[in-house]
Design an enzyme around this catalytic site. Structure first.
Site, PDB file in Angstrom:
ATOM      1  N   ASP A 130     -11.303   2.853   3.193  1.00 22.38           N
ATOM      2  CA  ASP A 130     -11.609   1.425   3.029  1.00 22.38           C
ATOM      3  C   ASP A 130     -13.114   1.204   2.809  1.00 22.38           C
ATOM      4  OD1 ASP A 130      -9.468  -0.350   2.994  1.00 22.38           O
ATOM      5  OD2 ASP A 130      -9.199  -0.320   5.166  1.00 22.38           O
ATOM      6  N   LYS A 186       0.850  -1.197   0.000  1.00 20.34           N
ATOM      7  CA  LYS A 186       0.000   0.000   0.000  1.00 20.34           C
ATOM      8  C   LYS A 186       0.885   1.247   0.000  1.00 20.34           C
ATOM      9  CE  LYS A 186      -3.799  -2.302   2.329  1.00 20.34           C
ATOM     10  NZ  LYS A 186      -4.498  -2.605   3.578  1.00 20.34           N
ATOM     11  N   GLN A 208      -4.634  -1.465   9.469  1.00 14.21           N
ATOM     12  CA  GLN A 208      -4.460  -2.813   8.917  1.00 14.21           C
ATOM     13  C   GLN A 208      -5.061  -3.851   9.872  1.00 14.21           C
ATOM     14  OE1 GLN A 208      -3.157  -3.596   5.816  1.00 14.21           O
ATOM     15  NE2 GLN A 208      -3.848  -5.647   6.297  1.00 14.21           N
TER      16      GLN A 208
END
Ligand code: NAD
Length: 302
Positions: A121, A54, A98
């Site tokens: 997200d 990422k 995460q």
């Protein structure tokens, strides 16, 4: 091979180029670049490898990137305080935590603490609600479903009026992609069926699909005889079925298989995604797109 291959790796490159160009343009006109923070708690090798990818991608497209690594024993209160800090940081447009988090931390509480306008997200209940309403309400569609929809569009597959069958009803893939495909608008306006472990005639439903999206996590679940001739088949499954030595690096790597029996399915389908190299590369790409969108919303460009 009769089916056209829909390559996530190629589509990723196209989209990342587009994002890079747009970031440069916004920087020139407005003096700002999208800011993304990735918060990693602990040091699980799988999480490190996701986060590294990422970060690498964020740098590639010209984002301001902060990697905030925290120890495994960070308290829930300290993690919530950290999120609040980034919620209030004007240079940050996207906050990523995460998963999975250590057991002593309630991940729902943590994800719900992220400002919905920085939830790139798309997992915050506010964004799940916005997705359900559809249209202009949608800010951050969750990344894997958004990637699936983008692949279908860029592959030139007609969705309006199409029979879409989604195998799987998870909150991160099955339910959101079904919801997205049923809305009015680009890459949607389809008639959608969700099938799952409680479905009676799985094969019968799949066989009706013009677009079959499979996210079950079961290797080779979908057989060629379940596929309508000429259908578009999107295989979301990523199943580790063994290990091999990489020809490139000489290191041990996982052998990955999708949820669709690819070799047989490609003889029936009209178009199909491979595993790996299909949906996989799209998820981080769409995360970058959501972070860019977040800055554009803030600047009044969307
Ligand atoms: P999940 O386990 O949360 O959900 C799987 C769903 O499939 C469940 O709703 C279940 O009812 C259904 N299912 C399972 N077995 C079935 C069967 N035999 N018949 C019918 N339905 C069945 O999984 P998930 O998080 O949605 O992920 C699904 C797959 O997609 C996994 O292989 C995962 O690794 C992969 N995945 C890939 C990406 C990506 O490529 N970026 C992202 C997310 C998930």
């Amino acid at each position: 091979m009769s089916a056209k291959l829909i390559s996530g790796t190629e589509i990723r490159e196209e989209i990342l180029e587009e994002i890079t160009a747009e970031v440069a343009e916004i920087k020139e006109k407005h003096g700002k670049v999208p800011g993304l923070v990735t918060i990693l708690v602990g040091a699980s090798p799988a999480s490190i490898s996701y986060v590294t990818l990422k970060i690498k991608t964020a740098h590639r497209v010209g984002f301001h990137e902060i990697q905030d690594d925290q120890p495994e024993d960070i308290s829930e209160a300290d993690l919530l305080a950290l999120i609040e800090k980034y919620n209030n940081d004007d240079s940050i447009n996207g906050i990523l935590v995460q998963l999975p988090l250590p057991k002593h931390i309630d991940d729902k509480k943590v994800l719900n603490a992220i400002d919905p306008d920085k939830d790139v997200d798309g997992f915050h209940p506010v964004n799940v609600g916005r997705l359900m309403i559809g249209g202009d309400e949608v800010k951050f569609p969750p990344c894997t479903p958004a990637g699936i929809q983008e692949m279908i569009v860029r592959a030139g597959v007609e969705t309006k009026g199409a029979e879409v069958v989604v195998v799987g009803r998870s909150n991160i893939v099955g339910k959101p992609i079904a919801n997205m495909m049923v809305q009015k608008g680009r890459g949607a306006n389809a008639t959608v069926t969700i099938v799952h472990t409680g479905t009676k005639d799985l094969a019968g439903h799949c066989k009706r699909a013009d677009i079959l999206i499979v996210a079950a996590g079961v290797p080779d679940l979908v057989k060629p005889e379940w596929i309508k001739k000429g259908a578009c088949v999107i295989d979301v499954g990523v199943n580790r079925v063994g290990e091999k030595i990489s020809e490139k690096t000489g290191k041990k790597i996982a052998i990955l298989k999708g949820d669709v029996d690819f070799d047989a399915a490609k003889e029936v389908a009209g178009s199909i995604t491979p595993v790996p190299g299909g949906v996989g590369p799209m998820t981080i790409t769409m995360l970058m797109l959501n972070t860019l969108k977040s800055l554009k919303f803030k600047l009044g460009l969307m």
